[in-house]
Design an enzyme around this catalytic site. Structure first.
Site, short mmCIF file in Angstrom:
data_model
loop_
_atom_site.label_atom_id
_atom_site.label_comp_id
_atom_site.label_asym_id
_atom_site.label_seq_id
_atom_site.Cartn_x
_atom_site.Cartn_y
_atom_site.Cartn_z
CD GLU A 1 -2.83 1.29 2.32
OE1 GLU A 1 -2.75 0.51 3.28
OE2 GLU A 1 -3.77 2.11 2.19
CG ASP B 1 -3.60 -2.65 4.02
OD1 ASP B 1 -2.88 -1.83 4.62
OD2 ASP B 1 -4.80 -2.43 3.76
C1 IPD Z 1 -9.03 1.10 3.97
C2 IPD Z 1 -9.99 0.49 4.96
C3 IPD Z 1 -11.34 1.16 4.81
C4 IPD Z 1 -11.88 1.05 3.39
C5 IPD Z 1 -10.85 1.56 2.38
C6 IPD Z 1 -9.54 0.83 2.58
P1 IPD Z 1 -6.51 1.30 4.82
O1 IPD Z 1 -7.75 0.54 4.09
O2 IPD Z 1 -10.11 -0.88 4.80
O3 IPD Z 1 -12.26 0.55 5.67
O4 IPD Z 1 -13.03 1.83 3.26
O5 IPD Z 1 -11.34 1.35 1.08
O6 IPD Z 1 -8.60 1.27 1.61
O7 IPD Z 1 -6.28 2.58 4.06
O8 IPD Z 1 -6.93 1.55 6.22
O9 IPD Z 1 -5.39 0.34 4.66
#
Ligand code: IPD
Length: 333
Positions: free
Chosen positions: A81, A101
């Protein structure tokens, strides 16, 4: 010459056993770091929108996971990410690829809301082989390996067998955008499911953990627009191995890079959810035009004076780096 770890595994029955074990160990270690940092002060920055957050712990955890894996499996590729946010390519090739992630649920993490996870997926020949997700505060380790089942702390997982949307508990996540058009579609999708008499719609702030709840049979369906391949990779294996379906919001096969998904315990419920949804176009993870779109959206969000003109002419004193990810900066010049 002594065979390397990679060679030894390739010769044995399960070529990815050593990789799986490495993912488990790293997810556990990373989870400890996240759990400790949860209650501490954090330095928070924004990425693609004011609601898309990142902290120094995201970076520390990602660096730990990537450096250890790279050392052990030097020929493997990585999609992670924070590396992608910093400009790395996000392309899934046939090579063994780790999809990471470091903290899923960063917004929760920032607010000390205890629903956060570390997610590590692994794909070969563009097929997902295994997924490991560590629920950092509940100390639950979810794992799924292709053809070998899905487990939480050693207990086998099974999805729900519900086939009616009118008896389903549905999970979703909001995604990063907050522009009025996106919000309208997001809320209207929720309304459509509630009008179809779903028992409830829940938003817990971590797409990977919501997907793990689905894999555990604690919910019947999940859908989202605006999630990324690192939110989805590990969880997809876990859900499929728990007996569930993961598909595109059109009802077709899942495309990991398409930023959209429907998952459910049964195909019947997945199709009913897919049919109820209106598409929110977030572009693709593997196309740069997606990031250009994000740039334009976030700029317009943050600079309302540009919005009426449908274009964004920024003054030199505006700190664009506060709202736009670094790789997009050249596009503004
Ligand atoms: C996010 C979370 C969030 C979702 C986003 C994701 P991150 O990931 O899972 O709940 O709404 O689409 O990208 O940025 O916390 O790793």
């Amino acid at each position: 010459m002594k065979p390397s770890g990679e060679d030894r595994e390739a010769q044995a029955g399960d070529p990815w056993e050593e990789c799986f074990e490495a993912a488990v160990q790293l997810a556990l270690r990373a989870g400890q770091i996240v759990r400790k940092a949860l209650s501490e002060e954090k330095r928070v920055s924004t990425k693609t929108s004011a609601a898309d957050l990142v902290t120094e712990t995201d970076q520390v955890v990602e660096d730990l996971i990537l450096s250890e894996l790279h050392q052990r499996f030097p020929s493997h590729r990585f999609i992670a990410e924070e590396a992608v946010a910093a400009g790395a390519k996000c392309v899934l090739t046939a090579s063994p690829t780790w999809i990471v992630d470091p903290i899923d649920g960063t917004c929760n993490f920032v607010h000390r809301f205890p629903t956060v996870a570390v997610s590590i997926g692994f794909a070969v020949d563009q097929e997902l082989e295994f997924g490991v997700i560590h629920d950092c505060t509940e100390e639950r380790l979810y794992t799924g390996r292709r053809g070998r089942g899905a487990f939480c702390n050693g207990q086998r997982l099974h999805v729900s067998t519900e086939t009616e949307l009118s008896r389903a508990l549905v999970l979703t996540e909001i995604g990063p955008r907050r522009d009025p058009a996106t919000l309208k579609l997001f809320l209207s999708n929720m309304e459509r499911l509630l009008r179809a008499r779903a028992h409830g719609v829940r938003v817990i702030g971590s797409s990977t953990l919501a997907l793990c709840h689905l894999a555990s049979g604690a919910a019947d369906a999940y859908y989202q627009f605006g999630l990324h391949c690192w939110d989805l990779a590990a969880a997809t294996v876990i859900i499929r191995e728990a007996g569930g379906v993961v598909m595109d919001t059109s009802g077709g096969p899942l495309d990991l890079m398409s930023c959209r998904v429907v998952a459910a315990g049964t195909r019947e419920v997945a199709m009913l959810v897919a049919q109820a949804l209106q598409t929110i176009n977030y572009g693709r993870d593997d196309e740069r035009s997606h990031w250009t779109h994000v740039l334009i959206t976030c700029s317009l969000d943050f600079f309302p004076e540009c919005k009426s003109q449908g274009a964004c002419v920024l003054q030199p004193e505006v700190d664009v780096s506060a709202v736009c990810p670094p790789p997009l900066m050249p596009l503004l010049k």
